[in-house]
Design a protein around this motif. Structure first.
Motif, PDB file in Angstrom:
ATOM      1  N   LEU A 332       0.819  -1.207   0.000  1.00 33.12           N
ATOM      2  CA  LEU A 332       0.000   0.000   0.000  1.00 33.12           C
ATOM      3  C   LEU A 332       0.855   1.259   0.000  1.00 33.12           C
ATOM      4  O   LEU A 332       0.559   2.235  -0.701  1.00 33.12           O
ATOM      5  N   GLU A 333       1.943   1.236   0.753  1.00 29.85           N
ATOM      6  CA  GLU A 333       2.858   2.393   0.772  1.00 29.85           C
ATOM      7  C   GLU A 333       3.436   2.647  -0.612  1.00 29.85           C
ATOM      8  O   GLU A 333       3.599   3.803  -1.031  1.00 29.85           O
ATOM      9  N   HIS A 334       3.747   1.574  -1.336  1.00 30.90           N
ATOM     10  CA  HIS A 334       4.274   1.729  -2.690  1.00 30.90           C
ATOM     11  C   HIS A 334       3.242   2.375  -3.611  1.00 30.90           C
ATOM     12  O   HIS A 334       3.571   3.261  -4.405  1.00 30.90           O
ATOM     13  N   ILE A 335       1.995   1.955  -3.482  1.00 30.67           N
ATOM     14  CA  ILE A 335       0.930   2.544  -4.307  1.00 30.67           C
ATOM     15  C   ILE A 335       0.722   4.006  -3.936  1.00 30.67           C
ATOM     16  O   ILE A 335       0.569   4.868  -4.809  1.00 30.67           O
ATOM     17  N   ILE A 336       0.736   4.307  -2.632  1.00 31.42           N
ATOM     18  CA  ILE A 336       0.556   5.687  -2.178  1.00 31.42           C
ATOM     19  C   ILE A 336       1.685   6.581  -2.683  1.00 31.42           C
ATOM     20  O   ILE A 336       1.462   7.744  -3.040  1.00 31.42           O
ATOM     21  N   SER A 337       2.888   6.038  -2.750  1.00 30.76           N
ATOM     22  CA  SER A 337       4.038   6.840  -3.183  1.00 30.76           C
ATOM     23  C   SER A 337       3.876   7.351  -4.617  1.00 30.76           C
ATOM     24  O   SER A 337       4.439   8.373  -4.980  1.00 30.76           O
ATOM     25  N   ARG A 338       3.074   6.634  -5.409  1.00 27.73           N
ATOM     26  CA  ARG A 338       2.853   7.064  -6.786  1.00 27.73           C
ATOM     27  C   ARG A 338       1.777   8.151  -6.879  1.00 27.73           C
ATOM     28  O   ARG A 338       1.756   8.914  -7.838  1.00 27.73           O
ATOM     29  N   THR A 339       0.886   8.196  -5.870  1.00 22.67           N
ATOM     30  CA  THR A 339      -0.158   9.231  -5.842  1.00 22.67           C
ATOM     31  C   THR A 339      -0.272   9.739  -4.409  1.00 22.67           C
ATOM     32  O   THR A 339      -1.255   9.478  -3.709  1.00 22.67           O
ATOM     33  N   PRO A 340       0.725  10.489  -3.950  1.00 21.17           N
ATOM     34  CA  PRO A 340       0.801  10.839  -2.528  1.00 21.17           C
ATOM     35  C   PRO A 340      -0.299  11.776  -2.041  1.00 21.17           C
ATOM     36  O   PRO A 340      -0.494  11.916  -0.833  1.00 21.17           O
ATOM     37  N   ASP A 341      -1.025  12.420  -2.945  1.00 22.89           N
ATOM     38  CA  ASP A 341      -2.065  13.364  -2.534  1.00 22.89           C
ATOM     39  C   ASP A 341      -3.458  12.739  -2.533  1.00 22.89           C
ATOM     40  O   ASP A 341      -4.445  13.442  -2.297  1.00 22.89           O
ATOM     41  N   SER A 342      -3.553  11.461  -2.809  1.00 23.53           N
ATOM     42  CA  SER A 342      -4.866  10.804  -2.859  1.00 23.53           C
ATOM     43  C   SER A 342      -5.414  10.616  -1.447  1.00 23.53           C
ATOM     44  O   SER A 342      -4.865   9.864  -0.650  1.00 23.53           O
ATOM     45  N   GLN A 343      -6.521  11.282  -1.148  1.00 25.86           N
ATOM     46  CA  GLN A 343      -7.115  11.163   0.183  1.00 25.86           C
ATOM     47  C   GLN A 343      -7.623   9.742   0.420  1.00 25.86           C
ATOM     48  O   GLN A 343      -7.539   9.212   1.533  1.00 25.86           O
ATOM     49  N   ARG A 344      -8.137   9.128  -0.619  1.00 20.14           N
ATOM     50  CA  ARG A 344      -8.622   7.745  -0.501  1.00 20.14           C
ATOM     51  C   ARG A 344      -7.483   6.806  -0.092  1.00 20.14           C
ATOM     52  O   ARG A 344      -7.613   6.004   0.837  1.00 20.14           O
TER      53      ARG A 344
END
Length: 558
Positions: A332-344
């Motif tokens: 999940l951290e890897h996915i978030i790193s690609r879209t760090p501003d996604s509130q979801r």
């Protein structure tokens, strides 16, 4: 040279057999195709097709251990808007059974080629497919440029005149009509196709038009008849499952989704849907199998929904699997790193973080992280999915012995806001399932919402619509319940001239709707954003411009 522009084309060959793959590559190069790429695994093919467009794709249907991997790849690509309208997709197989050919036609395939085949046979298929792209170019361009009414008219005209490729034109036209809200016209066109040729996709279209026309029971009857005749027509199960979900029949939906997933074991989207629903039904072993497989085959795909990792993390926590939970967090951290501003995505990360802290017995930190997450329950973006995740987290921690002082307050806030229909209430009750007191609070919230609606309607029936609107609005503003707000809007519209201060009330209602009610009210069970079950792939721009849910790109028919 197949045609004068063939040298500008890019092609991809997908085949696990190196010899067969080499032969196909050579044949394509002999035809004059400019660039030919190749790969031997479905996962690699998916990555390449997601990364860049190809004009031609040749795909083997049978891979080791899976006799329909190519078909499933095509279905997933079409369903998730990852195969452009202009791409020619030809399936190659050693099986020539009726079912295989029928499946190819129903998935809007360009052609189906049986092994062994000659170079000239492949050339004929490519010529035919590329000709269709040229003949229907005017329709495709109208769709690409947003001229949807014109595209629909061109499709209907070609169908009525029985022009070349009239069946495919009818399929596109009906989808355009359905996406634009012209349900009766789409229904009539599908019926006309059935009279000409009783094609399964047209029968499915009738069912979808019935759903859009608010006739779900008729749609179920149509679908039941269809799957009785065509038991492997998997898109019909998608639509049937969606109807059951929208009606709150979760058990029936699970049975239908299980059938769809068993027919397409490599479909990332269907695995996710089945896994999510199995989780809420507390069928944890089934959920674990489906979600693990979805992660294994699809985590790098654009089709992958990170909500899968959240529910998988709950299952790892339930097993006290520290390493498994950590893998979920890292993915999940890897996915978030690609879209760090996604509130979801940030919310997903916060949920998993609470689980990690709880599993490490860092109770104080876990409760603080939980409280931080719960601060968002009244935010505009705190949709049904976020509510379900928080409620699931609260229920599991409470069931594990945690004392959460504000838990009842948070559960009530979730219930009063999101219990807008029986189906949604049922899902939230399932989310709270491990902790019976929370289930009872959710059901009580639904009753409270119904009581407010009934009290307001009593005012309206008694000739006091103003009090009805104000009762609905006051309670809706306090709870952010979209049903109450929308009912207030409808009563105001009907009795506008009889209500003092109607314009001010209207402005307040519209402000609330604009700020808080842009989220879908449908059950968040693994559907791709905007994806309508069973729909032929239309470009996302189509539905967006029409004010409807976006759909994937139109595929070519066999």
């Amino acid at each position: 040279m197949l045609d004068r522009d063939i040298h500008l084309s890019r092609a991809l060959v997908i085949d696990s057999n190196p010899t067969s793959r080499s032969i196909l590559v050579s044949q394509l190069r002999d035809f004059g195709i400019g660039t030919v790429a190749q790969c031997g695994r479905v996962a690699d093919a998916r990555s390449q097709l997601e990364a860049k467009p190809f004009d031609i794709v040749l795909c083997e249907n049978n891979f080791a251990g899976n006799d329909a991997a190519g078909q499933q790849l095509l279905d997933d690509l079409r369903r998730h808007q990852l195969l452009p309208l202009s791409t020619v997709f030809i399936m190659i197989s050693g099986e020539a059974t009726y079912n295989k050919v029928a499946e190819a036609a129903e998935s809007a395939l360009d052609s189906f080629l049986i092994k062994p085949h000659t170079a000239s046979a492949l050339g004929d298929r490519l010529l035919h497919a590329r000709r269709r792209k040229r003949v229907l170019k005017q329709i495709f361009e109208a769709v690409d440029e947003g001229r949807f009414d014109e595209a629909a008219q061109l499709c209907v005209k070609r169908f009525e005149e029985r022009g070349e490729f009239w069946l495919f034109a009818a399929r596109i036209g009906a989808e355009l009509l359905l996406s634009s809200g012209r349900h009766r016209e789409a229904w009539d066109l599908y019926e006309a196709v059935i009279k000409a040729q009783a094609l399964p996709w047209a029968r499915l279209g009738v069912a979808r038009a019935q759903v859009e026309s608010n006739e779900p029971n008729n749609a179920l009857s149509t679908l039941e008849s269809l799957v009785e005749d065509q038991p492997s027509f998997v898109d019909a199960y998608d639509v049937m499952g969606r109807i059951h979900l929208d009606q709150g029949n979760l058990e029936e939906a699970a049975a239908v989704l299980l059938r769809a997933a068993s027919l397409t074991p490599d479909s990332v989207g269907r695995l996710q849907k089945l896994g999510i629903l199995s989780f809420y039904l507390e069928r944890y072993d089934d959920a674990l199998r489906s979600l693990e497989r979805a992660v294994s085959i699809g985590i790098t795909s654009k089709m992958f929904d990170p909500q899968t990792l959240v529910l998988l993390a709950f299952l790892r926590w339930r097993q006290s699997d520290t390493k498994g939970l950590q893998r979920c967090a890292e993915n999940l951290e890897h996915i978030i790193s690609r879209t760090p501003d996604s509130q979801r995505l940030l919310r997903f990360g916060a949920v998993v973080r609470v689980l990690e802290l709880a599993l490490r017995l860092q109770h104080h930190d876990a409760l603080q992280a939980l409280a931080d997450l719960a601060l968002e329950v009244r935010e505009a973006s705190f949709d049904l999915e976020a509510a379900g995740n928080l409620l699931t987290l609260l229920a599991r921690l409470a069931d594990a012995g945690y004392t959460i002082e504000q838990a009842d307050e948070w559960v009530d806030a979730i219930g009063l806001r999101h219990c807008t229909a029986r189906a949604l209430t049922e899902l939230l009750a399932r989310a709270a399932g491990p902790h019976a007191p929370f289930v009872e609070r959710i059901r009580t919230c639904h009753h409270r919402v119904l009581e407010v609606s009934e009290a307001a309607m009593a005012f309206s029936v008694a000739g006091d619509p103003g009090s009805a609107v104000r009762t609905l609005l006051d309670n809706g503003r306090a709870s952010l319940n979209s049903k109450l707000i929308d009912t207030a809007r409808l009563v105001l519209q009907r009795h506008h001239d009889k209500i003092e201060g109607a314009d001010d009330l209207k402005a307040t209602i519209e402000d609330l709707r604009l700020r808080y009610f842009t989220q879908s009210g449908r059950l968040p069970i693994g559907d791709a954003p905007g994806r309508k079950a069973g729909g032929l792939a239309l470009r996302g721009a189509v539905a967006s411009a029409l004010g409807a849910e976006p759909e994937p790109p139109v595929a070519a028919a066999a």
